[in-house]
Enzyme design. Sequence first.
Site, PDB file in Angstrom:
ATOM      1  N   ASP A 388       0.853  -1.199   0.000  1.00  0.00           N
ATOM      2  CA  ASP A 388       0.000   0.000   0.000  1.00  0.00           C
ATOM      3  C   ASP A 388       0.886   1.246   0.000  1.00  0.00           C
ATOM      4  O   ASP A 388       0.602   2.234   0.677  1.00  0.00           O
ATOM      5  CB  ASP A 388      -0.924  -0.036   1.223  1.00  0.00           C
ATOM      6  CG  ASP A 388      -1.956   1.082   1.207  1.00  0.00           C
ATOM      7  OD1 ASP A 388      -2.189   1.668   0.130  1.00  0.00           O
ATOM      8  OD2 ASP A 388      -2.511   1.391   2.278  1.00  0.00           O
ATOM      9  N   LEU A 389       1.973   1.183  -0.747  1.00  0.00           N
ATOM     10  CA  LEU A 389       2.910   2.303  -0.802  1.00  0.00           C
ATOM     11  C   LEU A 389       2.309   3.429  -1.643  1.00  0.00           C
ATOM     12  O   LEU A 389       2.027   3.239  -2.827  1.00  0.00           O
ATOM     13  CB  LEU A 389       4.244   1.837  -1.384  1.00  0.00           C
ATOM     14  CG  LEU A 389       5.002   0.804  -0.519  1.00  0.00           C
ATOM     15  CD1 LEU A 389       6.152   0.187  -1.297  1.00  0.00           C
ATOM     16  CD2 LEU A 389       5.503   1.462   0.766  1.00  0.00           C
ATOM     17  N   GLU A 390       2.117   4.584  -1.030  1.00  0.00           N
ATOM     18  CA  GLU A 390       1.414   5.691  -1.677  1.00  0.00           C
ATOM     19  C   GLU A 390       2.319   6.886  -1.971  1.00  0.00           C
ATOM     20  O   GLU A 390       1.842   7.977  -2.273  1.00  0.00           O
ATOM     21  CB  GLU A 390       0.234   6.124  -0.798  1.00  0.00           C
ATOM     22  CG  GLU A 390      -0.767   5.001  -0.567  1.00  0.00           C
ATOM     23  CD  GLU A 390      -1.928   5.395   0.332  1.00  0.00           C
ATOM     24  OE1 GLU A 390      -2.022   6.598   0.671  1.00  0.00           O
ATOM     25  OE2 GLU A 390      -2.734   4.520   0.703  1.00  0.00           O
ATOM     26  N   HIS A 391       3.635   6.687  -1.881  1.00  0.00           N
ATOM     27  CA  HIS A 391       4.567   7.789  -2.108  1.00  0.00           C
ATOM     28  C   HIS A 391       5.536   7.465  -3.242  1.00  0.00           C
ATOM     29  O   HIS A 391       6.663   7.944  -3.259  1.00  0.00           O
ATOM     30  CB  HIS A 391       5.329   8.101  -0.814  1.00  0.00           C
ATOM     31  CG  HIS A 391       4.423   8.496   0.321  1.00  0.00           C
ATOM     32  ND1 HIS A 391       3.959   9.768   0.488  1.00  0.00           N
ATOM     33  CD2 HIS A 391       3.883   7.756   1.314  1.00  0.00           C
ATOM     34  CE1 HIS A 391       3.175   9.822   1.557  1.00  0.00           C
ATOM     35  NE2 HIS A 391       3.109   8.616   2.073  1.00  0.00           N
TER      36      HIS A 391
END
Length: 564
Positions: A388-391
Site C-alpha cells: 500500500d505504498l502511496e509515495h
Amino acid sequence: MDRTTLRRRWLGGVLAMAVGAGLGLTGGAGTAVAADVNNAKNAGFESGLSGWTCSAGSGAVVSSPVHAGASALRGTPSGQDNAKCSQTVSVKPNSTYRLSAWVQGSYVYLGASGTGTTDVSVWTPGGSGWSQLSTTFTTGSGTTSVTVYTHGWYGQPAYFADDVSVFGPDGGGGDPDPVVPPTPGGLTAGAVTSSSVALSWSGSSGATGYHVYRNGTRIQSVTGTSTTVTGLAASTSYQFQVSATNAAGESAKSAAVTATTSNGGNPGNPSVPKHALTGYWQNFDNGATVQKLRDVSSQYDIIAVSFADSTATAGEIVFNLDPAVGYGSVDEFKNDIAAKKSAGKSVVLSVGGERGNVAINSDASATAFANSAYSLMQSHGFSGIDIDLEHGINSTYLTKALRQLSQKAGSSLVLTMAPQTIDMQNTGTEYFKTALAVKDILTVVNMQYYNSGSMLGCDQKVYSQGSVDFLTALACIQLEGGLDPSQVGIGVPASTRGAGSGYVDPQIVKNALDCLTRGTNCGSFKPSRTYPTLRGAMTWSTNWDATAGNAWSNAVGPHVHNLP
C-alpha cells in the site's frame, strides 16, 4: 418470543407507584397502571420478520448490530422505497399508548397510523450508536387496532431498529411472557490453536443469549451460537459447556465437550477463497472502534494489518503493536492471528499507507525488504504482505523484493496490493508494471476507489467517483490490461468517516460486482464481456465498519461470497 415481555406488568406497577408519588405521565386516559403491557408482537425480531411487513422486500433480520438479544431489523431504502416495516397491533379504544423503539442509522422514522385520533410520527437524523425514539398516541372510541411502523429515507443507507414497544392497556394481541429456554444441544469443538478453541452449538427456542463455561466457570456471554475461547494454555485439555438465557432465566448447562489445545507453532496458510472480502485492520486508534483481531467480522477473508514500520535500513520493515488497540502482549496478538488462520482467514501485513513510506530502490533494499518481511511472517504468523505504498514505487526493485519473498515463503504466500486510482490508469505506471511482473504470485489488487478525482475508464470517458460507472469502468482497465479477473477487487470506504471522499452505499458496490461478473445492474457503462471470477471487494477499514455496526461487511460480504 419477545425478550421484553417478562417485565411488562412489573413496569406497569412501578409506573403506577410513580404516579402515586406525584410523578406525572403524559396522556390523560393512558396513565400507566399495573395491567399495562407491550402490545407489539415479535418486538425484538427474535422470530425473524414474523408479524411484520416490509415494503418491496426491504426488511431483513440481522445478528449485528443489535440493541439486545440476538436479532434486530435492518431496513434498506432503495429507489422510491423508504424501507417501511409495519405491524398491526391490537389496542383498546379511548386509551393512551407510549410507542418507542431503539434505532440506529441515517434518518429513521417511527410512527403510528389508524389511531382514530391524531396519528403520530417522530424521527432522528441518526448516528453510529443506538438511540431511542418515543412518542404517545390516544386511540379513538371505536379503535381496536393501529398500525405501527418504522422506515428510513430515500437515498439513505440502511437503518436498524430493535425492541419496539407499544406500551399501554392490553389489547389482547401482544406476545406471551417468556419462559426459560431449553438447554442447547449439539455443542462441538472446532478449530484449535495453542491458545484457543472454537465452539459451536444449536440454537435454543426463545433464547436471547448464551453463557459459555470452561471447566464449570462461566467465561463468556454471547448472542450467537458460536464463539472462540482464547487465552488458553498450549497442550492442555479443557471441558466446555453452554447454557441458554432470556428474560425468564437461564437453562441448565449442556452436555460437556472436551478439547485439547495444540502444542504451538505457526499454522499453515489457508487458501484464499474464489471470491474474497478484504478489510484493513487498524493498529492505532483514530476514533474508529478499537478492535482486537478476534473482533473482526467473520465476513472478512483477508485481513490486512495496518501498518508495518520502516527502519533506518532502506527497505527493512518491522511491526510495532500499538498499546492503544488493547492487547496485553504481543503473544496475545500472535494467538489471534493463529486463530483467524485456523478459521480459514488470511492475515497479511500491510506496508505503507497514507503516512508510511518504505524505500525499495536498490538491490540491497530489495533484499532487506524480503528478509524482514519473511522474518515477520515467521515470528508473527502473517500469511503474506500487502503493498500500500502511496509515495511512489520503483517497479524494478519492488518486483525483485517480492520475487525474493516468494522464494522464501513458497506457494502459500498471500500477496495483495492497494494502489490509488492514478496508479492504475494504464499499464505503463509503476504500480501496474509491478502487478503484471508478479502476476504469477499475485493474489489480488484492491484499488482504492476513493480520495480520488475524476478518472478515465477503459472506454476513455471521464467518470467521477461515487458511482457504479466509476467502479466498473476503472476496474475494466485492470481486467483488460493483463490481470486475471481473480486478481481484481473493488476497494471502498466502510463509512463516510473512513475516507475524505468516495464513500458509496453498499448497494452501489453490489451493483458494480453484479455488472462485472453477471452483466446486470450496470450504469451507463457496460463492459464488453463479463468476469465471473472477479475476486471481490475491499474496505478501509474493519474498524470503521465496526463503528457503523458492521453494516458494510454484513451487506457486501454475503454478496461477494455468492458471486458466480
